[in-house]
Motif scaffolding. Sequence first.
Motif, PDB file in Angstrom:
ATOM      1  N   SER A   1       0.844  -1.193   0.000  1.00  0.00           N
ATOM      2  CA  SER A   1       0.000   0.000   0.000  1.00  0.00           C
ATOM      3  C   SER A   1       0.879   1.242   0.000  1.00  0.00           C
ATOM      4  CB  SER A   1      -0.920   0.020   1.224  1.00  0.00           C
ATOM      5  OG  SER A   1      -1.737  -1.124   1.256  1.00  0.00           O
ATOM      6  N   SER A   2       0.244   2.373  -0.118  1.00  0.00           N
ATOM      7  CA  SER A   2       0.952   3.648  -0.020  1.00  0.00           C
ATOM      8  C   SER A   2       0.007   4.684   0.566  1.00  0.00           C
ATOM      9  CB  SER A   2       1.455   4.107  -1.395  1.00  0.00           C
ATOM     10  OG  SER A   2       0.371   4.321  -2.278  1.00  0.00           O
ATOM     11  N   CYS A   3       0.611   5.693   1.198  1.00  0.00           N
ATOM     12  CA  CYS A   3      -0.165   6.793   1.765  1.00  0.00           C
ATOM     13  C   CYS A   3       0.723   8.022   1.770  1.00  0.00           C
ATOM     14  CB  CYS A   3      -0.634   6.458   3.174  1.00  0.00           C
ATOM     15  SG  CYS A   3      -1.524   7.812   3.993  1.00  0.00           S
ATOM     16  N   GLY A   4       0.378   9.006   0.984  1.00  0.00           N
ATOM     17  CA  GLY A   4       1.186  10.220   0.929  1.00  0.00           C
ATOM     18  C   GLY A   4       2.606   9.938   0.469  1.00  0.00           C
ATOM     19  N   ASP A   5       3.573  10.325   1.295  1.00  0.00           N
ATOM     20  CA  ASP A   5       4.982  10.138   0.944  1.00  0.00           C
ATOM     21  C   ASP A   5       5.507   8.741   1.259  1.00  0.00           C
ATOM     22  OD1 ASP A   5       5.075  12.789   0.131  1.00  0.00           O
ATOM     23  OD2 ASP A   5       5.711  13.514   2.112  1.00  0.00           O
ATOM     24  N   ILE A   6       4.711   7.920   1.918  1.00  0.00           N
ATOM     25  CA  ILE A   6       5.165   6.587   2.297  1.00  0.00           C
ATOM     26  C   ILE A   6       4.679   5.579   1.266  1.00  0.00           C
ATOM     27  CG2 ILE A   6       5.216   4.844   4.105  1.00  0.00           C
ATOM     28  CD1 ILE A   6       6.513   7.447   4.903  1.00  0.00           C
ATOM     29  N   ASP A   7       5.624   5.043   0.501  1.00  0.00           N
ATOM     30  CA  ASP A   7       5.313   4.029  -0.504  1.00  0.00           C
ATOM     31  C   ASP A   7       5.683   2.644   0.025  1.00  0.00           C
ATOM     32  OD1 ASP A   7       4.474   5.955  -2.372  1.00  0.00           O
ATOM     33  OD2 ASP A   7       6.557   6.320  -2.976  1.00  0.00           O
ATOM     34  N   ASN A   8       5.179   1.637  -0.644  1.00  0.00           N
ATOM     35  CA  ASN A   8       5.548   0.246  -0.380  1.00  0.00           C
ATOM     36  C   ASN A   8       5.353  -0.134   1.100  1.00  0.00           C
ATOM     37  OD1 ASN A   8       6.424  -2.310  -1.071  1.00  0.00           O
ATOM     38  ND2 ASN A   8       8.583  -1.845  -0.728  1.00  0.00           N
ATOM     39  N   ILE A   9       4.160   0.147   1.609  1.00  0.00           N
ATOM     40  CA  ILE A   9       3.809  -0.303   2.953  1.00  0.00           C
ATOM     41  C   ILE A   9       3.439  -1.776   2.853  1.00  0.00           C
ATOM     42  CG2 ILE A   9       2.218  -0.003   4.893  1.00  0.00           C
ATOM     43  CD1 ILE A   9       1.871   2.900   4.031  1.00  0.00           C
ATOM     44  N   LYS A  10       4.270  -2.629   3.404  1.00  0.00           N
ATOM     45  CA  LYS A  10       4.089  -4.077   3.248  1.00  0.00           C
ATOM     46  C   LYS A  10       4.234  -4.769   4.593  1.00  0.00           C
ATOM     47  CE  LYS A  10       8.978  -4.688   2.000  1.00  0.00           C
ATOM     48  NZ  LYS A  10       9.911  -5.164   0.962  1.00  0.00           N
ATOM     49  N   TYR A  11       4.153  -6.106   4.561  1.00  0.00           N
ATOM     50  CA  TYR A  11       4.195  -6.907   5.773  1.00  0.00           C
ATOM     51  C   TYR A  11       5.395  -6.534   6.634  1.00  0.00           C
ATOM     52  CZ  TYR A  11       4.188 -10.932   8.853  1.00  0.00           C
ATOM     53  OH  TYR A  11       4.152 -11.730   9.964  1.00  0.00           O
TER      54      TYR A  11
ATOM     55  N   PHE B   1       3.228  -4.488   8.098  1.00  0.00           N
ATOM     56  CA  PHE B   1       2.335  -3.334   8.201  1.00  0.00           C
ATOM     57  C   PHE B   1       1.206  -3.415   7.176  1.00  0.00           C
ATOM     58  CE2 PHE B   1       6.541  -1.875   9.643  1.00  0.00           C
ATOM     59  CZ  PHE B   1       6.216  -1.571  10.948  1.00  0.00           C
ATOM     60  N   ARG B   2       0.153  -2.715   7.486  1.00  0.00           N
ATOM     61  CA  ARG B   2      -1.000  -2.602   6.609  1.00  0.00           C
ATOM     62  C   ARG B   2      -1.629  -1.246   6.842  1.00  0.00           C
ATOM     63  NH1 ARG B   2      -5.163  -5.770   6.381  1.00  0.00           N
ATOM     64  NH2 ARG B   2      -6.811  -4.296   6.943  1.00  0.00           N
ATOM     65  N   VAL B   3      -2.431  -0.806   5.919  1.00  0.00           N
ATOM     66  CA  VAL B   3      -3.182   0.440   6.054  1.00  0.00           C
ATOM     67  C   VAL B   3      -4.647   0.085   6.267  1.00  0.00           C
ATOM     68  CG1 VAL B   3      -3.857   2.600   4.924  1.00  0.00           C
ATOM     69  CG2 VAL B   3      -1.545   1.698   4.610  1.00  0.00           C
ATOM     70  N   ARG B   4      -5.263   0.770   7.191  1.00  0.00           N
ATOM     71  CA  ARG B   4      -6.670   0.503   7.486  1.00  0.00           C
ATOM     72  C   ARG B   4      -7.487   0.554   6.197  1.00  0.00           C
ATOM     73  NH1 ARG B   4      -8.464   4.079  12.197  1.00  0.00           N
ATOM     74  NH2 ARG B   4      -6.838   2.763  13.158  1.00  0.00           N
ATOM     75  N   GLY B   5      -8.232  -0.521   5.938  1.00  0.00           N
ATOM     76  CA  GLY B   5      -9.005  -0.618   4.711  1.00  0.00           C
ATOM     77  C   GLY B   5      -8.391  -1.562   3.699  1.00  0.00           C
ATOM     78  N   ASP B   6      -7.142  -2.023   3.943  1.00  0.00           N
ATOM     79  CA  ASP B   6      -6.527  -3.010   3.061  1.00  0.00           C
ATOM     80  C   ASP B   6      -7.285  -4.330   3.155  1.00  0.00           C
ATOM     81  OD1 ASP B   6      -4.613  -1.303   2.136  1.00  0.00           O
ATOM     82  OD2 ASP B   6      -2.975  -2.080   3.366  1.00  0.00           O
TER      83      ASP B   6
ATOM     84  N   CYS C   1      -4.533   6.219   7.279  1.00  0.00           N
ATOM     85  CA  CYS C   1      -4.121   7.221   6.294  1.00  0.00           C
ATOM     86  C   CYS C   1      -5.119   8.366   6.350  1.00  0.00           C
ATOM     87  CB  CYS C   1      -4.074   6.597   4.901  1.00  0.00           C
ATOM     88  SG  CYS C   1      -3.413   7.698   3.616  1.00  0.00           S
ATOM     89  N   VAL C   2      -4.683   9.506   6.870  1.00  0.00           N
ATOM     90  CA  VAL C   2      -5.558  10.668   7.043  1.00  0.00           C
ATOM     91  C   VAL C   2      -4.923  11.863   6.339  1.00  0.00           C
ATOM     92  CG1 VAL C   2      -6.681  12.181   8.700  1.00  0.00           C
ATOM     93  CG2 VAL C   2      -6.334   9.771   9.275  1.00  0.00           C
ATOM     94  N   ASN C   3      -5.658  12.435   5.393  1.00  0.00           N
ATOM     95  CA  ASN C   3      -5.157  13.595   4.635  1.00  0.00           C
ATOM     96  C   ASN C   3      -3.780  13.305   4.029  1.00  0.00           C
ATOM     97  OD1 ASN C   3      -7.461  15.100   5.351  1.00  0.00           O
ATOM     98  ND2 ASN C   3      -6.497  15.767   7.263  1.00  0.00           N
ATOM     99  N   ASN C   4      -3.643  12.092   3.468  1.00  0.00           N
ATOM    100  CA  ASN C   4      -2.398  11.666   2.819  1.00  0.00           C
ATOM    101  C   ASN C   4      -1.212  11.626   3.786  1.00  0.00           C
ATOM    102  OD1 ASN C   4      -3.158  10.957   0.214  1.00  0.00           O
ATOM    103  ND2 ASN C   4      -3.087  13.084  -0.499  1.00  0.00           N
ATOM    104  N   LYS C   5      -1.481  11.390   5.044  1.00  0.00           N
ATOM    105  CA  LYS C   5      -0.424  11.237   6.038  1.00  0.00           C
ATOM    106  C   LYS C   5      -0.603   9.890   6.736  1.00  0.00           C
ATOM    107  CE  LYS C   5       0.274  16.166   6.968  1.00  0.00           C
ATOM    108  NZ  LYS C   5       1.615  16.215   6.366  1.00  0.00           N
ATOM    109  N   THR C   6       0.487   9.129   6.818  1.00  0.00           N
ATOM    110  CA  THR C   6       0.459   7.828   7.470  1.00  0.00           C
ATOM    111  C   THR C   6       0.597   8.027   8.975  1.00  0.00           C
ATOM    112  OG1 THR C   6       1.551   6.880   5.526  1.00  0.00           O
ATOM    113  CG2 THR C   6       1.505   5.539   7.517  1.00  0.00           C
TER     114      THR C   6
ATOM    115  N   TYR D   1       1.268   9.422  15.928  1.00  0.00           N
ATOM    116  CA  TYR D   1       2.579   9.735  15.370  1.00  0.00           C
ATOM    117  C   TYR D   1       2.531   9.636  13.848  1.00  0.00           C
ATOM    118  CZ  TYR D   1       3.825   8.732  20.194  1.00  0.00           C
ATOM    119  OH  TYR D   1       3.877   8.725  21.565  1.00  0.00           O
ATOM    120  N   TYR D   2       3.094  10.641  13.194  1.00  0.00           N
ATOM    121  CA  TYR D   2       3.245  10.568  11.751  1.00  0.00           C
ATOM    122  C   TYR D   2       4.405   9.625  11.427  1.00  0.00           C
ATOM    123  CZ  TYR D   2       0.210  14.681  11.355  1.00  0.00           C
ATOM    124  OH  TYR D   2      -0.843  15.550  11.415  1.00  0.00           O
ATOM    125  N   VAL D   3       4.173   8.717  10.490  1.00  0.00           N
ATOM    126  CA  VAL D   3       5.223   7.814  10.034  1.00  0.00           C
ATOM    127  C   VAL D   3       5.968   8.508   8.902  1.00  0.00           C
ATOM    128  CG1 VAL D   3       5.753   5.536   9.085  1.00  0.00           C
ATOM    129  CG2 VAL D   3       3.828   5.819  10.668  1.00  0.00           C
TER     130      VAL D   3
END
Length: 313
Positions: free
Chosen positions: A37-47, A49-54, A67-72, A81-83
């Motif tokens: 997954s990806s959210c904003g500037d954070i790409d390749n969110i993988k095991y 980790f997951r993003v809510r809704g995956d 992921c809120v307002n393109n911020k992880t 905390y912002y990731v």
Amino acid sequence: MRKRSTSVASIILLPVLIFSLFLIHVQGKLNEAGCSSSCGDIDNIKYPFRVRGDPSGCGDPDYEFSCVNNKTILEIFPGKYYVKSISYTDNLLHLVDVNFANGSCSLPSGSLKNRDGVAQDFRYKGEVDFATESLIRFVKCSSNVTLQFNQTLHYNYTEVPCLSRNGTYMYAVVDGRYEANNYPRTCSLVSLAPVNYHDELYKKIPTYEAVAKALQAGFDIGWSVECRDCSLAGKYCVYGPKASDTRPIIFECQKEYHEITRFEGNLIIAGIVVGGVIGLVIIVAVLVCVICKCKKRKQQPKKNLQNQQSSTL
């Protein structure tokens, strides 16, 4: 006839069951490898980790971001905390408290670490380089300690201007991991925030601007799925074999050492004694047999000789 049909059915169903379990395992591995997954500037969110809704097969629910307002965002204890980055090589997250992200004057949104600088959540017990880690403790005092006491003792007490009012003073105290709880009697710890090491924090009198800059820059925290599993099993997490040679560092559950009771000790002693006696009996029996055989061999020529003499006569 019924028993025979049942055994035939079992023979047929067993390979099917094994194959089904194999498919489930392979499907899980494919989901783990294929989910990203990806959210904003954070790409390749993988095991893990997951993003809510995956999809449900992606990542580990214990390591979920929002992921809120393109911020992880990571929500934990009970801060937010912002990731800023994820290192899958070193198992590190770089986080920034949402209350400090814009350089604002505030308290931390939560206390991810305890007063000894150790992460309170068993999901985040991974390794962090202690040499690059510092803590900023927010201490509330009923008097101005920098004036009332020897300033040499409290050189690292930096007043937080937006939180000091009505005769109450809030200080940001910069220290390492092992300098906790040495506060004046008029002060008490409110919360703390981990930060990465900054030279500006260790000058004789750090400014609040330097403190705010360090807080805005954030900190690193490690994660370990193995440590999470160990904690859920009620065990301690330790370095695995060759931990210093591998990246990411592998952890494992500490082996349990069972303390022997008196009864168990007596059983062991009795077993050793009985085993010793049995061994001694066997050795004696073997020696007796050997001696008897030796005597028979010595007596046999004499008997033969006597027989020959008697036959000659």
